[in-house]
Design a protein around this motif. Structure first.
Motif, PDB file in Angstrom:
ATOM      1  N   SER A 174      25.337  16.455 -25.690  1.00 18.32           N
ATOM      2  CA  SER A 174      26.206  17.436 -25.036  1.00 18.32           C
ATOM      3  C   SER A 174      27.504  16.821 -24.537  1.00 18.32           C
ATOM      4  O   SER A 174      27.499  15.739 -23.938  1.00 18.32           O
ATOM      5  N   GLN A 233      23.687  20.933 -26.179  1.00 22.28           N
ATOM      6  CA  GLN A 233      22.326  20.609 -26.591  1.00 22.28           C
ATOM      7  C   GLN A 233      21.353  21.092 -25.531  1.00 22.28           C
ATOM      8  O   GLN A 233      21.523  20.817 -24.347  1.00 22.28           O
ATOM      9  N   ASP A 289      17.674  22.477 -29.570  1.00 29.80           N
ATOM     10  CA  ASP A 289      18.618  23.525 -29.986  1.00 29.80           C
ATOM     11  C   ASP A 289      20.047  23.037 -29.756  1.00 29.80           C
ATOM     12  O   ASP A 289      20.373  22.543 -28.675  1.00 29.80           O
ATOM     13  N   THR A 328      24.358  23.842 -30.372  1.00 31.35           N
ATOM     14  CA  THR A 328      25.521  24.611 -30.801  1.00 31.35           C
ATOM     15  C   THR A 328      26.628  23.589 -30.959  1.00 31.35           C
ATOM     16  O   THR A 328      26.957  22.855 -30.023  1.00 31.35           O
ATOM     17  N   TRP A 329      27.159  23.520 -32.186  1.00 28.78           N
ATOM     18  CA  TRP A 329      28.100  22.465 -32.562  1.00 28.78           C
ATOM     19  C   TRP A 329      29.381  23.153 -32.992  1.00 28.78           C
ATOM     20  O   TRP A 329      29.431  23.769 -34.048  1.00 28.78           O
ATOM     21  N   THR A 330      30.427  23.066 -32.152  1.00 32.60           N
ATOM     22  CA  THR A 330      31.673  23.788 -32.426  1.00 32.60           C
ATOM     23  C   THR A 330      32.805  22.806 -32.652  1.00 32.60           C
ATOM     24  O   THR A 330      32.949  21.840 -31.902  1.00 32.60           O
ATOM     25  N   THR A 353      31.647  27.066 -35.903  1.00 30.09           N
ATOM     26  CA  THR A 353      30.466  26.822 -35.079  1.00 30.09           C
ATOM     27  C   THR A 353      29.222  26.820 -35.939  1.00 30.09           C
ATOM     28  O   THR A 353      29.010  27.741 -36.745  1.00 30.09           O
ATOM     29  N   ASN A 354      28.413  25.780 -35.790  1.00 33.08           N
ATOM     30  CA  ASN A 354      27.094  25.739 -36.422  1.00 33.08           C
ATOM     31  C   ASN A 354      26.051  25.700 -35.311  1.00 33.08           C
ATOM     32  O   ASN A 354      26.149  24.890 -34.397  1.00 33.08           O
ATOM     33  N   THR A 355      25.078  26.610 -35.395  1.00 33.87           N
ATOM     34  CA  THR A 355      24.004  26.654 -34.414  1.00 33.87           C
ATOM     35  C   THR A 355      22.721  26.322 -35.149  1.00 33.87           C
ATOM     36  O   THR A 355      22.442  26.902 -36.203  1.00 33.87           O
ATOM     37  N   THR A 382      18.477  24.390 -34.869  1.00 35.68           N
ATOM     38  CA  THR A 382      17.359  23.781 -34.155  1.00 35.68           C
ATOM     39  C   THR A 382      16.835  22.663 -35.036  1.00 35.68           C
ATOM     40  O   THR A 382      16.631  22.873 -36.239  1.00 35.68           O
TER      41      THR A 382
END
Length: 132
Positions: A8, A47, A51, A53-55, A65-67, A69
């Motif tokens: 994160s 993070q 899980d 979320t990668w922006t 953005t890729n989300t 798990t």
């Protein structure tokens, strides 16, 4: 369970290696390749356990953005804007994803976000420094 690394944070592009050889290898159109060269991309990672979320924030306001798990198939988008499905794995504290024509790993190393993409023997490395 093995502790996962804390990804994160917000990271700003600091430098890269082998960009031109890599984008040629994966067939990125030259206009997209120009846009991405030495581009001050800011990568924001949230993070929550497994899980993510990668922006990626690009100069000029475009974001991707890729989300996902870890261990589950997810819808992803490549640096060229292609959409596909991939399962991100955690190996030795690194996030590993197999994109259609390259393998991408991400790790936190000395407080920096280090991303390595490999395509047919060409290794592209991008380093970003933590800004938040």
């Amino acid at each position: 369970p093995k502790a996962t690394m804390a990804f994160s944070g917000k990271y700003e592009f600091e430098g890269d290696e082998n960009y031109d050889a890599f984008v040629q290898k994966i067939g990125l159109p030259s206009d997209k390749a120009e846009m991405g060269r030495n581009c001050k991309i800011v990568t924001e990672v949230v993070q929550n356990g497994n899980d993510f979320t990668w922006t990626q924030h690009f100069p000029g306001g475009r974001t991707t953005t890729n989300t996902f798990t870890v261990g589950k198939e997810a819808d992803m988008e490549t640096m060229g804007g292609k959409k596909f499905k991939a399962t991100v794995k955690m190996e030795d504290g690194k996030l590993v994803a197999d994109f259609p024509n390259y393998r991408h790993t991400s790790e936190i190393c000395g407080g920096k976000l280090v991303e390595i993409s490999t395509s047919s023997g060409v290794v592209y490395k991008r380093t970003s420094k933590k800004i938040a």
